[in-house]
Each structure stands twice: as C-alpha cells, then as structure tokens.
Design an enzyme around this catalytic site. Structure first.
Site, PDB file in Angstrom:
ATOM      1  N   TYR A 150     -12.113 -14.455   3.714  1.00 39.11           N
ATOM      2  CA  TYR A 150     -11.102 -13.404   3.847  1.00 39.11           C
ATOM      3  C   TYR A 150     -10.613 -13.323   5.286  1.00 39.11           C
ATOM      4  O   TYR A 150     -11.403 -13.319   6.233  1.00 39.11           O
ATOM      5  CB  TYR A 150     -11.699 -12.057   3.433  1.00 39.11           C
ATOM      6  CG  TYR A 150     -10.717 -10.915   3.546  1.00 39.11           C
ATOM      7  CD1 TYR A 150      -9.891 -10.577   2.489  1.00 39.11           C
ATOM      8  CD2 TYR A 150     -10.611 -10.175   4.719  1.00 39.11           C
ATOM      9  CE1 TYR A 150      -8.982  -9.543   2.592  1.00 39.11           C
ATOM     10  CE2 TYR A 150      -9.714  -9.140   4.840  1.00 39.11           C
ATOM     11  CZ  TYR A 150      -8.892  -8.825   3.773  1.00 39.11           C
ATOM     12  OH  TYR A 150      -7.995  -7.800   3.893  1.00 39.11           O
TER      13      TYR A 150
ATOM     14  N   LYS B  59       0.814  -1.217   0.000  1.00 37.25           N
ATOM     15  CA  LYS B  59       0.000   0.000   0.000  1.00 37.25           C
ATOM     16  C   LYS B  59       0.851   1.273   0.000  1.00 37.25           C
ATOM     17  O   LYS B  59       0.379   2.343  -0.386  1.00 37.25           O
ATOM     18  CB  LYS B  59      -0.937   0.022   1.208  1.00 37.25           C
ATOM     19  CG  LYS B  59      -1.702  -1.268   1.429  1.00 37.25           C
ATOM     20  CD  LYS B  59      -2.473  -1.727   0.200  1.00 37.25           C
ATOM     21  CE  LYS B  59      -3.244  -3.011   0.495  1.00 37.25           C
ATOM     22  NZ  LYS B  59      -3.914  -3.556  -0.686  1.00 37.25           N
TER      23      LYS B  59
ATOM     24  N   TYR C 289      -2.930 -12.067   2.745  1.00 34.64           N
ATOM     25  CA  TYR C 289      -2.608 -11.851   1.329  1.00 34.64           C
ATOM     26  C   TYR C 289      -1.410 -12.673   0.861  1.00 34.64           C
ATOM     27  O   TYR C 289      -1.558 -13.592   0.056  1.00 34.64           O
ATOM     28  CB  TYR C 289      -2.337 -10.366   1.070  1.00 34.64           C
ATOM     29  CG  TYR C 289      -3.572  -9.532   0.922  1.00 34.64           C
ATOM     30  CD1 TYR C 289      -4.134  -9.279  -0.323  1.00 34.64           C
ATOM     31  CD2 TYR C 289      -4.194  -8.980   2.035  1.00 34.64           C
ATOM     32  CE1 TYR C 289      -5.277  -8.518  -0.469  1.00 34.64           C
ATOM     33  CE2 TYR C 289      -5.345  -8.215   1.911  1.00 34.64           C
ATOM     34  CZ  TYR C 289      -5.879  -7.988   0.659  1.00 34.64           C
ATOM     35  OH  TYR C 289      -7.015  -7.238   0.525  1.00 34.64           O
TER      36      TYR C 289
END
Length: 331
Positions: free
Chosen positions: A263, A49, A289
C-alpha cells in the site's frame, strides 16, 4: 432507494462529469473507455471521500459533535478531505497517520496531503505501521471526552454503512447520466481499498436492479480478504437502505494483482498508468488508488479481457494532491 431519508450535507460539486477517454481508447485498441470524474467533487481538490463525508458529517452534526477524529496512511486523501470539511464547519479535526510504507523521504512525510492537513489546521499524530488505528482513535476520543469535548470518530476512508451511502448515490447518478446519454455501461472499474466506495456502488447498482458489474482493483490486501471486506460492508449498507439481501456474494469482485510491493508504494505499472492518463488525456491520477486502478484496467485491456465495443467506466477516485509527496518515484 430514497436517500433523502438520511441526514446529509451538500457541499460536493455534483454531478461529476462522465466523459469519454477517446485517445486512450484509440491507443489501447480495446473497449470504449469512459471516466467518472470524482476527482472533481470540489472539496480540498476533490476525491471520492467527499461523497461519503456529506453523510458522515451530517451524522456528526446530529450527534452534537464539536470534534472530529479520523485516521489514514501518511498521504491519505481521506484525511485531507475530512480535515478540510471540518475546517469549513468550524470543527477541530484530529488526524492519526499510520506509517504504512516506512519511507524516510522528506517529501512523502511532509509534502502533498501532509502539508494540506497543516493548512487546514488539523492536529496530527503519527503511528508506526501495524498499529490498531481504531483502538488509537477510541483512546483519543476517551481522552477528549474527559476534557469536555464531544468527539465523532470517522473510520479510515469514511468506510462504514453511513459513508457508503455516498457511493450508493454515485451509482444512481451514473445510471441517470448513462440513461440520459443512451450509454450502456458494461462495467465500472476503480481502485478499492477501505471498501466503502465499492460497497456503495455494489449496493446501489444491485439495489436499483441495474446489475451493472463493478470490478475493484485492490491497492492493499489479497483478493479473498478484500472481497470479504467489501461484501460485509455492502450487506450492511443494503440493510441500512431497507433492502436486505439485495447484494449477493457474486456481485463483489476484486483483482488484487496490481498492489506491487504494498500500500502506498507505486509499482512500475502505476507510474506508467499515471503517465498515460496525463500524456493522452490531461488527467492526473495518484500513486496509491487511481494509479493502481488504472494500471489494472490497462493491463486487462492488453490481455484481451474485454470485448471491442464494450463501454467501461473508470471511476477516478482523486488523489493527485499526493503527487508532490512522491517526487522521488518520478525520477
């Protein structure tokens, strides 16, 4: 693609290393594995990010913002990095956390990235899973404007056409590193969720005509939905770059067979991948992830999906800061 046309701050530690995974390559006995270390981008421990936030925070500054609003899951890496750069720039960062797992575990709810958000002095609000988080951010933004603030809303994962420019830049960076080293990249693999990383890579590789394929290993939703989300954002990113039509639908490929229960819930294959990368390469993955992305890569190698001698780059999107929130998973 001349990225200097777009507002950008420079706080990421770039370029990140592109390194061979020698022991894992020998262990798995398939293609030559490489790793792009975007866990080393520097901001609050690093992660993918950070590249997006260089463009997003520059846009926020141009808009005259004094307050940042963003959202993510409880152990969001994006939220951690956004809160950190907001603190560095002297901005308040309001964090909206969605409970996507329903976990009551103390470490998951208060350790890892949640603890780091507190250290960055980011006010946090929690919402039940399934909440319309964009609407919640818009409502908060309206309230803050009523108090005289100038909020800037960053979507989850920093995944819009502004944030995706960070991964257009990453694609160009990888190309330079590979060309300099004489390395032919046959495939780039990474964990894909909010779509910005994969969309930026696809736009960068397609727009530069390098045509390096990208495989996103999905971490949340079914393949058809994931690919559609990535393609829409890749198209918008290409339009922003002034190269509309550069991305074709067939350029966007996702494999969502490794999501597991959902998730933020590591599957057994996720834990195995984390263990293998730590044990054989001294590299820490995360349970959301990079762990699921690596699990997909490992399984596809075992199934013989790749040829011996191919060069496959695994993009490490970071996230090891969340590991203390998953102590129970490693019993």
């Amino acid at each position: 693609m001349h990225l200097a046309r777009y507002p950008r701050l420079h706080f990421a530690h770039l370029p990140t290393p592109l390194e061979p995974l020698t022991r894992l390559s020998e262990l798995l006995g398939g293609p030559n594995l490489w790793i792009k270390r975007d866990d080393c981008t520097g901001l609050a421990g690093g992660g993918n990010k950070t590249r997006k936030l260089e463009f997003l925070m520059a846009d926020a500054q141009q808009a005259g913002a004094d307050t940042i609003i963003t959202q993510g899951a409880t152990q969001s890496n994006h939220v951690r990095q956004t809160a950190a750069i907001a603190a560095k720039l002297g901005l308040t960062c309001h964090v909206l956390l969605e409970d996507r797992t329903g976990s009551k575990d103390h470490d998951y709810n208060y350790n890892g990235n949640v603890l780091l958000n507190k250290l960055f002095n980011a006010p946090m609000r929690k919402y039940p899973g399934g909440t319309n988080m964009q609407a919640a951010m818009d409502e908060l933004a309206d309230s803050l404007r009523g108090d005289g603030k100038k909020p800037y809303v960053i979507p989850g994962g920093g995944s819009n056409e502004i944030g995706a420019l960070g991964y257009v830049n990453c694609a160009l960076e990888m190309l330079y590193q590979a060309n300099t080293a004489g390395l032919r990249i046959d495939l780039v693999v990474h964990g894909t969720g909010s779509a910005g990383t994969q969309a930026g890579l696809v736009a960068g590789f397609s727009g530069s005509n390098s045509r390096i394929p990208v495989l996103g290993i999905g971490v949340r939703i079914p393949r058809e939905q994931q690919e559609a989300n990535v393609f829409r954002l890749a198209e918008r990113t290409a339009e922003k770059l002034g190269i509309p039509g550069a991305v074709k639908r067939e350029d966007v490929v996702a494999n969502c067979d490794y999501v597991g229960e959902g998730y933020g819930i590591p599957a057994q294959s996720t834990l195995e991948a984390i263990d293998m990368f730590a044990r054989y390469e001294g590299i820490l993955l995360d349970p959301v992830y990079s762990g699921k992305g690596a699990a997909g890569l490992i399984d596809l190698i075992r199934k013989g999906e790749f040829k011996k001698g191919q060069n496959i780059v695994f993009l490490h999107t970071g996230g090891a800061q969340a590991l203390p929130g998953y102590l129970d998973s490693f019993k």
